[in-house]
Design an enzyme around this catalytic site. Structure first.
Site, PDB file in Angstrom:
ATOM      1  N   VAL A  45       3.934  -6.781  13.554  1.00 50.09           N
ATOM      2  CA  VAL A  45       5.199  -6.186  13.109  1.00 50.09           C
ATOM      3  C   VAL A  45       4.997  -5.579  11.734  1.00 50.09           C
ATOM      4  CG1 VAL A  45       7.616  -6.600  12.570  1.00 50.09           C
ATOM      5  CG2 VAL A  45       6.540  -7.843  14.439  1.00 50.09           C
ATOM      6  N   LYS A  76      -1.431   3.513   0.223  1.00 50.97           N
ATOM      7  CA  LYS A  76       0.024   3.370   0.088  1.00 50.97           C
ATOM      8  C   LYS A  76       0.369   3.198  -1.383  1.00 50.97           C
ATOM      9  CE  LYS A  76       3.724   0.072   1.236  1.00 50.97           C
ATOM     10  NZ  LYS A  76       4.034  -1.201   1.935  1.00 50.97           N
ATOM     11  N   PRO A  96       7.819   1.936  -6.351  1.00 46.92           N
ATOM     12  CA  PRO A  96       6.371   2.064  -6.522  1.00 46.92           C
ATOM     13  C   PRO A  96       5.708   0.713  -6.741  1.00 46.92           C
ATOM     14  CG  PRO A  96       7.444   2.478  -8.606  1.00 46.92           C
ATOM     15  CD  PRO A  96       8.547   2.204  -7.612  1.00 46.92           C
ATOM     16  N   THR A 341       5.539  -7.892   2.954  1.00 46.20           N
ATOM     17  CA  THR A 341       5.090  -9.062   2.201  1.00 46.20           C
ATOM     18  C   THR A 341       4.318 -10.073   3.045  1.00 46.20           C
ATOM     19  OG1 THR A 341       7.264 -10.039   2.645  1.00 46.20           O
ATOM     20  CG2 THR A 341       6.953  -8.940   0.515  1.00 46.20           C
TER      21      THR A 341
END
Length: 503
Positions: A45, A76, A96, A341
Site C-alpha cells: 500500500v 522524491k 518538502p 511513514t
C-alpha cells in the site's frame, strides 16, 4: 560451539529489511533464517518513502546505482497536497523534506506565519520557502554534486514487489538462510516464550528469538502471544484502498501528489516503469465500486486497466516486543500511507531492537523502554496525519465536513498545538516541550498549518509594516534557488545515468 538462532517469519520489504539489518549487526554470532511463503502476496500500500530509506541503504552498504534501476525507483523531494482546501490561495501546498540548506528559508516562513496570524497581510504560503518545491517544479533531481556545500534531503518512489525481491537477493548473498513454506502454528514453552514455529506440513523450526513480519495476520505477536491491538479508527477513518497502474511519464516528476477526492484522497506516484495511482478512502462514506469508478475518472483509466482492492487495519499493537518476539512492519501496526511513514517506522523499530539486542539488553526493563518509545512514534505520526483531516478546508462532501466538524477525540498534544497556533505563540518551543518534534519537526508543522491556510481571512488583514516587509525578501529566495539549481540535472537524465552506472 553452536550459534544461537533467530527466525524471521514473513518476507516482504519489512522482513528482508530486518534480515539485512540484523545480519549486519549480529550475523557473525547468530544464525539468521527467514521463512516466508510464495503463496502469499505483498500488500504494497503506497510505494513512497521518507529520507529514512536512504539511511537504510547507506547503513547496509547498497548504492543507489544498484538498487534504484532494479526497483524502477525515482527520487522524491516531497508531497504536494492538492485540493485539501477551498480557501483562495491555499488550494494546494507542498510538504518538502527539510534540509539544513533550508534553515534560513524556514525561519522566514515561521516569521511570516506569526505576522500573518497577528492579522497582517504578508506571504505565508510554504511553497516559495522550500528549495525542494523548486526542484519539484523544475523536475530536477535532488542529488547534489560533490562540490555542493549542502546535501538536499530526499526520499524515493519504488516498486514494492521489486524492492522486496532485490533485498532478498542481497540478504541471501550475505548469508541469511531462507525457506519457502507457510508457517501455520506457533508453540510456546512453559514461561510463555516462543519455542518453535511449524509449517503446513508439520515441520518444526526451533529458534532462540523470533521476528514477526507476517503482516496483518500477526501470527506470532497477535495470534500466539495475544498482544492487544490499539485501533486508530476513531481518528483515522480511512480503511480501504483501490489501486491502478498507468503508463510511465516521459519525464518523471520527483514528487508524490496527494489529491483530496470525495471520500478520501488519491496518491499519484511516478516510477520509471509506470505511474501508480491509489485511492485511500473510508468504507463508511463510499463503496468499493464507487471508489474504483472515482479513481478511474481521476486517473483517466478505462476498464482495461486492472484495479486492486485492499483492506487496511489502522492502529498498532499495545506492545511490539513480547518475551522473545519482536513485531516488525504490518504485524506491529499500520498508519494510512498519507505521509509514507510505514517503512520509516519499520526501520526505526528494527534499529531500536538491534541497539538493545546486540548488547544483551533484553530483560523486561529494556523491553518496557522499547515498547514505550515505539508506541510514542506511532502515536506521534497518527497525530500529525490526523491534523490533515481536522483542518481540511473542503465542504463539498459529508466526509470532509464530518472530519472537520465531527472528528474523533484529539490528543492533548494536538489541542495544545492548535491553541498555541491561534494565540500566535511559540510553536517550536511548544513542540519541543511536548516532545512531539521527533516524528515531525517544527518545520513540518509550519508547512501543514501554513499550507492549509490556517490564518485570518484575507479580507480582514491589515497592511504589514515596512519592517515586516524588509524582514523577508522572497525575490532573494527565488534568485538563490535559480543559482543553486544550475548544479542539478534533470530528473529523467539523472535516472538514465544511474541505470548506466555513469552518475
Amino acid at each position: 560451539m553452536n550459534k544461537k538462532k533467530l527466525i524471521i517469519v514473513g518476507g516482504g520489504t519489512a522482513g528482508w529489511m530486518a534480515a539485512l539489518m540484523l545480519q549486519k549487526a549480529v550475523g557473525d554470532s547468530w544464525s539468521i533464517e527467514l521463512i516466508e511463503s510464495s503463496k502469499l502476496g505483498i500488500i504494497g500500500v503506497g510505494e513512497g518513502s521518507t529520507p529514512a530509506l536512504k539511511s537504510f541503504f547507506d547503513e547496509v552498504g547498497i548504492p543507489e546505482y544498484e538498487w534504484m534501476p532494479a526497483c524502477s525507483a525515482t527520487y522524491k523531494t516531497g508531497i504536494t497536497f492538492d485540493r485539501w482546501s477551498e480557501k483562495p490561495g491555499f488550494e494546494s501546498y507542498f510538504h518538502p523534506f527539510y534540509s539544513y540548506f533550508d534553515r534560513d528559508h524556514a525561519k522566514a516562513l515561521i516569521h511570516n506565519s506569526i505576522v500573518r496570524r497577528s492579522g497582517k497581510n504578508v506571504h505565508a504560503h510554504p511553497n516559495v520557502f522550500a528549495y525542494n518545491h523548486y526542484l519539484s517544479e523544475k523536475k530536477l533531481c535532488p542529488v547534489t554534486p560533490y562540490h555542493f556545500p549542502f546535501e538536499v534531503q530526499y526520499g524515493y518512489h519504488f516498486d514494492a514487489g521489486l524492492l522486496a525481491q532485490f533485498l532478498k537477493q542481497i540478504a541471501l548473498a550475505r548469508g541469511v538462510a531462507h525457506r519457502d513454506t507457510l508457517i501455520t502454528d506457533v508453540t510456546l514453552n512453559g514461561i510463555g516464550n516462543i519455542s518453535s514455529v511449524s509449517d503446513e506440513m508439520g515441520e518444526k523450526f526451533l529458534a532462540d528469538w523470533f521476528v514477526d513480519c507476517s503482516g496483518f495476520a500477526a501470527l506470532l505477536i497477535g495470534d500466539a502471544l495475544k498482544t492487544p491491538f490499539k485501533s486508530y479508527a476513531d481518528t483515522l477513518w480511512n480503511d480501504r484502498a483501490v489501486t491502478l497502474a498507468m503508463p510511465p511519464e516521459k519525464e518523471p516528476s520527483c514528487e508524490t501528489v496527494s489529491t483530496a477526492l470525495k471520500s478520501g484522497w488519491a496518491w499519484r506516484i511516478p516510477l520509471q516503469s509506470r505511474v501508480g495511482y491509489g485511492y485511500v478512502y473510508s468504507s463508511r462514506y463510499t463503496s468499493a465500486e464507487e471508489a474504483e469508478a472515482e479513481l478511474r475518472e481521476h486517473a483517466g483509466a478505462d476498464t482495461s486497466v486492472d484495479a486492486r482492492h485492499l483492506s487496511m487495519k489502522i492502529g498498532r499493537r499495545e506492545l511490539h516486543w513480547v518475551k522473545n518476539c519482536v513485531a516488525v512492519g504490518l504485524s506491529q501496526g499500520f498508519i494510512e500511507p498519507l505521509e509514507a511513514t510505514s517503512l520509516a517506522l519499520t526501520q526505526q523499530t528494527i534499529s531500536r531492537f538491534i541497539n538493545a539486542f546486540k548488547y544483551g539488553n533484553t530483560d523486561q526493563g529494556f523491553r518496557d523502554i522499547f515498547n514505550r518509545s515505539v508506541n510514542k512514534s506511532y502515536d506521534d505520526v497518527r497525530d500529525y496525519i490526523s491534523v490533515h483531516f481536522l483542518i481540511n478546508g473542503r465542504s463539498d462532501t459529508q466526509y470532509w465536513v464530518d472530519n472537520r466538524e465531527k472528528p474523533g477525540p484529539a490528543s492533548r498534544e494536538i489541542s495544545a498545538v492548535f491553541n498555541c497556533w491561534f494565540d500566535s505563540g511559540d510553536l517550536p518551543g511548544l513542540l519541543k516541550h511536548l516532545k512531539i518534534d521527533g516524528a515531525y519537526s517544527n518545520h513540518s508543522w509550519h508547512y501543514i498549518l501554513c499550507g492549509m491556510g490556517l490564518f485570518p481571512d484575507e479580507t480582514g488583514l491589515e497592511l504589514p509594516s515596512q519592517e515586516d516587509i524588509d524582514k523577508v525578501n522572497l525575490e532573494n529566495f527565488r534568485e538563490f534557488f535559480n543559482r543553486c539549481a544550475l548544479n542539478h540535472q534533470p530528473h529523467g537524465e539523472f535516472l538514465n545515468g544511474l541505470s548506466n552506472n555513469k552518475t
